[in-house]
Design an enzyme around this catalytic site. Sequence first.
Site, PDB file in Angstrom:
ATOM      1  N   GLU A 107      -2.632  -1.677  -5.717  1.00 50.63           N
ATOM      2  CA  GLU A 107      -2.447  -3.124  -5.629  1.00 50.63           C
ATOM      3  C   GLU A 107      -2.610  -3.516  -4.157  1.00 50.63           C
ATOM      4  OE1 GLU A 107       0.671  -6.709  -6.820  1.00 50.63           O
ATOM      5  OE2 GLU A 107       1.328  -4.619  -6.955  1.00 50.63           O
TER       6      GLU A 107
ATOM      7  N   ARG B 248       4.963  13.089  -8.023  1.00 50.33           N
ATOM      8  CA  ARG B 248       4.919  12.194  -6.860  1.00 50.33           C
ATOM      9  C   ARG B 248       5.293  12.982  -5.608  1.00 50.33           C
ATOM     10  NH1 ARG B 248       5.933   6.524  -5.713  1.00 50.33           N
ATOM     11  NH2 ARG B 248       6.966   6.302  -3.702  1.00 50.33           N
TER      12      ARG B 248
ATOM     13  N   LYS C 297       6.742   1.834  -0.947  1.00 47.42           N
ATOM     14  CA  LYS C 297       6.105   0.651  -0.378  1.00 47.42           C
ATOM     15  C   LYS C 297       7.136  -0.446  -0.102  1.00 47.42           C
ATOM     16  CE  LYS C 297       2.108  -0.629  -2.103  1.00 47.42           C
ATOM     17  NZ  LYS C 297       1.087  -1.276  -2.971  1.00 47.42           N
TER      18      LYS C 297
END
Length: 560
Positions: free
Chosen positions: A37, A263, A273
């Site tokens: 994104e 992850r 983020k």
Amino acid sequence: MCKENETVSEHFIDKLIHDDLQAGTYNRDICTRFPPEPNGYLHIGSAYAIHTNYMTAKKFKGKFHLRFDDTNPLKEDMEYVNAIIDDINWLGNSPGDNIFYGSDYSNEIFNAAVALIKKGKAYVCDLSPEEVTTYRGTLTEPGKNSPYRNRSVKDNLDLFTDMKNGIYHSGAKVLRAKIDMGSPNINLRDPVIYRIIHAEHYRTGKTWCIYPMYDFAHPIQDAIEGITHSLCSIEFKDHRPLYEWVMNELSICEAPQQREFGRLNITGVVTSKRYLKQLVAGKYVDGWDDPRLPTIRGLRRRGFTPESIRSFIEEIGLIRHQNMVDIAMLEHSVRQDLKAKVNSIMAVVNPLKVVITNYPENHSECVTIDNNSENDALGKRNVPFTRIVYIEKDDFMEQPSKGFHRLTLHAEVRLKGAYFITCNEVIKDEQTGEITELRCTYDPKTKSGTGFTERKVKGTIHWVSAQHGIKADIHLYEKLLMDNDRMKDDSPAWDESINPHSLLIVKDCIVEPFVEKALPEDKFQFIRHGYFCVDKKYTTNDKLVFNRIVPLKDTWRKNT
């Protein structure tokens, strides 16, 4: 599959793709994607996901796509798009011409929502966001149906059209998938798939005022692009049933498959983020490219190389679950990459003046020093030697401790690449007693490279000519966070979390003149200090600023 691929060591994703190829599951090339994104900058965890998708496609002679998940106009910006493209290219994982935007598929995604409404598989809901959450239930209690769940297909089509046409204000209504409010997987409890947002989109402007949720848009975008294997991090595992539900309800042939890998988290740094944004917005760090951050921009500014990052990721391998990796492993990778690549030069961080009293005044000569002892191809350089030089303050002890083999009063030491010197006198500040100058003599017979063997010294120290040295500021970095586990908290107290010694700025260091024409991002080894990079943000025509990439000491090698 070709013989080359049959010899590749397989992990669980390789095996999945190998089996699909054997079974003829797809009548198209293997295709993976990375779907960021554009609302922030990439970080080391992003690099792990990018590299995994890129190398998987490359291994099976397929395609790799970069697709921007830009379906939220409130957060996204072209600044981030450009930064992400630049970072991915710098990492060496370029998608080439395969750059796509989710917003380009707005009509297709809207039509897919209409198709679900017509099948009775989606409905317009008037519950507020708080009510939707309440109706959803908990991990131990099932949800309950929305009072709007049984609206007719016609009513839902009309309401959804009105939503698209801007009749309602932001948040007034949503479109929800009709699945199962009693499902043990909360993601299947009639998830929201479209919402109203009256805001200008950075690419489509005001064309749309309804936007799909990621979990709905993602599988449709994958299907449109011909993605075969939608590889994502482990937090999306519980979302996979919804991904597959969308594929099934839309009757997608040869549907993409979502599969998850672990992850990546690294000790002492923030890879969330949301937390990175807090650090930047709160000015706890020097922007998104702060060298203490694990953003790609921060790592690049600090001096990490694409090769070192790729080597680090490959050393970790593909992980299945959440994983905490010691940052020393990343530092080891950059040391290994740089040790035979960069010039090794002399820099004095804490200068102490040395006057060689028997060396001719107003005279200088050049001594020849190897640029890199591990790589002869980098050649040699001439370093100016003069009557006055600077050495490190730590390289002199008036009353040496046991095992100290550098410069002491009435003892000899070699100046690297030059001569033996003996300290004869110590000059101190009358007020503070601090040593300000050493007065030494040199033995002209002892010049390096002449074959002198009459006597030996136990120590060699580095130095820089006072006349020719270049002044520079040096930024020394330590880990940003004091407590590696603190990031598990929902609301970190940054004032308590940040290591107050994470950045030390040392001004007016002296570096040999070899660096005079150094450019931003040029890298060097400073003898005995570590690897350094010219800072591209604060270096000017009048002042060189160096960031320490890593010190020389390799704690990862010691621990493995």
